[in-house]
Motif scaffolding. Sequence first.
Motif, short mmCIF file in Angstrom:
data_model
loop_
_atom_site.label_atom_id
_atom_site.label_comp_id
_atom_site.label_asym_id
_atom_site.label_seq_id
_atom_site.Cartn_x
_atom_site.Cartn_y
_atom_site.Cartn_z
N LEU A 240 0.86 -1.18 0.00
CA LEU A 240 0.00 0.00 0.00
C LEU A 240 0.90 1.23 0.00
CD1 LEU A 240 -2.71 1.48 0.17
CD2 LEU A 240 -2.66 1.15 2.66
N PRO A 241 1.22 1.79 -1.18
CA PRO A 241 2.08 2.96 -1.24
C PRO A 241 1.41 4.16 -0.57
CG PRO A 241 1.88 1.89 -3.39
CD PRO A 241 0.82 1.31 -2.51
N VAL A 242 2.23 5.15 -0.25
CA VAL A 242 1.75 6.40 0.34
C VAL A 242 1.87 7.49 -0.71
CG1 VAL A 242 2.13 8.14 2.13
CG2 VAL A 242 2.40 5.70 2.66
N LEU A 243 0.78 8.19 -0.95
CA LEU A 243 0.71 9.23 -1.98
C LEU A 243 1.04 10.58 -1.37
CD1 LEU A 243 -0.19 9.63 -5.01
CD2 LEU A 243 -2.42 10.25 -4.07
N THR A 244 1.98 11.31 -1.97
CA THR A 244 2.30 12.67 -1.53
C THR A 244 2.26 13.61 -2.73
OG1 THR A 244 4.70 12.41 -1.86
CG2 THR A 244 3.79 11.80 0.30
N ARG A 245 1.95 14.86 -2.47
CA ARG A 245 1.95 15.88 -3.52
C ARG A 245 2.68 17.12 -3.02
NH1 ARG A 245 -3.16 13.50 -4.27
NH2 ARG A 245 -3.61 12.93 -6.43
N GLU A 246 3.52 17.68 -3.87
CA GLU A 246 4.23 18.90 -3.52
C GLU A 246 4.45 19.71 -4.79
OE1 GLU A 246 8.34 20.41 -1.30
OE2 GLU A 246 7.81 18.29 -1.36
N ASN A 247 3.92 20.93 -4.78
CA ASN A 247 4.05 21.83 -5.93
C ASN A 247 3.54 21.20 -7.23
OD1 ASN A 247 5.28 23.80 -4.27
ND2 ASN A 247 7.28 22.82 -4.56
N GLY A 248 2.43 20.47 -7.12
CA GLY A 248 1.82 19.88 -8.30
C GLY A 248 2.46 18.59 -8.76
N PHE A 254 7.10 3.88 -1.78
CA PHE A 254 7.00 2.43 -1.66
C PHE A 254 8.40 1.86 -1.67
CE2 PHE A 254 7.21 3.39 -6.13
CZ PHE A 254 7.91 2.35 -6.71
N ASP A 255 8.53 0.61 -1.31
CA ASP A 255 9.83 -0.04 -1.30
C ASP A 255 10.33 -0.14 -2.74
OD1 ASP A 255 12.08 -1.38 -0.51
OD2 ASP A 255 11.10 -3.34 -0.33
N GLY A 256 11.40 0.54 -3.06
CA GLY A 256 11.93 0.57 -4.42
C GLY A 256 11.70 1.89 -5.12
N GLU A 257 11.11 2.86 -4.42
CA GLU A 257 10.76 4.13 -5.05
C GLU A 257 11.98 4.88 -5.58
OE1 GLU A 257 9.90 7.49 -2.16
OE2 GLU A 257 9.62 5.75 -0.86
N ASP A 258 13.13 4.77 -4.89
CA ASP A 258 14.31 5.51 -5.35
C ASP A 258 14.72 5.07 -6.75
OD1 ASP A 258 14.37 6.94 -3.02
OD2 ASP A 258 15.91 5.70 -2.06
N ALA A 259 14.72 3.77 -7.00
CA ALA A 259 15.06 3.27 -8.34
C ALA A 259 14.02 3.70 -9.36
CB ALA A 259 15.18 1.75 -8.32
N TYR A 260 12.77 3.72 -8.96
CA TYR A 260 11.70 4.14 -9.87
C TYR A 260 11.87 5.60 -10.28
CZ TYR A 260 6.96 5.31 -11.48
OH TYR A 260 5.89 5.75 -12.21
N TYR A 261 12.06 6.47 -9.32
CA TYR A 261 12.15 7.89 -9.65
C TYR A 261 13.49 8.27 -10.27
CZ TYR A 261 7.65 8.64 -7.54
OH TYR A 261 6.31 8.60 -7.27
N ALA A 262 14.53 7.49 -10.00
CA ALA A 262 15.82 7.76 -10.63
C ALA A 262 15.81 7.37 -12.09
CB ALA A 262 16.92 6.99 -9.90
N GLY A 263 14.93 6.42 -12.45
CA GLY A 263 14.96 5.90 -13.81
C GLY A 263 14.10 6.63 -14.80
N THR A 264 13.02 7.25 -14.38
CA THR A 264 12.07 7.82 -15.32
C THR A 264 12.32 9.29 -15.60
OG1 THR A 264 9.72 8.16 -15.78
CG2 THR A 264 10.40 8.31 -13.49
#
Length: 271
Positions: A240-248, A254-264
């Motif tokens: 169950l990931p946690v949703l956050t919003r900042e400046n739109g 979630f576990d693995g989010e760093d690799a996800y956001y580093a890649g896209t």
Amino acid sequence: MSSSTAADPVPARDASTVILIRDGRSQPGIEVFLLERVGGMAFAGGMTVFPGGGVDPSDAAADIEWAGPPPSWWADRFGTDEGKAQALVCAAARETFEECGVLLAGPTADSVVADTAPFSAERGRLERRELSFAQFLTDHDLVLRADLLRPWSHWITPIGEARRYDTRFFVAVLPEGQNADGETSEAASVSWRSAEDALTDWRSGTTVLLPPTWSQLDALGRFDTVADVLDHEQTIAAVLPVLTRENGTVRVEFDGEDAYYAGTVHPWSDR
């Protein structure tokens, strides 16, 4: 991407998603069947996904011939009750047939339909909810091949989204003789891709992958053959990931989010 308030979260609807795989045709490794959803759809419009969708009430009421592990086995693997487990398995088989024409059923408990073309009219009726999957199987004396599915993972849409799904992911091998297609109103295009090629498309910005889709592709990229996948005993725990919003900008923790956001090159934006 629309949202609801965390104080009053939208209930998550049960859903099934099937990761359809085959051994590579032009290169070593496995290939995965992917759909690009039609843009403008209420959920995941324009994104690249696996076949799947919400559990229909008729899935829970299905009275069908069944081959493979009983609902009690699926309930244990997915951490749910037997009734819901049966509905999830039925939904997985139904959605796979509706969305790509692959039918995980056969005339007997140890056979599978080799050509689904004769069922094209019923496929359309299933998608339009004019026919239940149970009735379709009964009309053609077909046995649901639950043994052709493998439990794989469990993801729940974060609280804060306006549409939420409690999704069980399955793996299934493309049956011999059958073809997966894009003859569904929900797909703009379809393709077979290696997990690495699919992730390369995502890194370049050619496609958009939600975290659950990315996570499954990332995991499958570590297997060399279909047999390796089928032999793997997957540990399943609800994510169950946690949703956050900042400046739109939307971020999903979630576990693995760093690799996800580093890649896209383009994680989701707040749409």
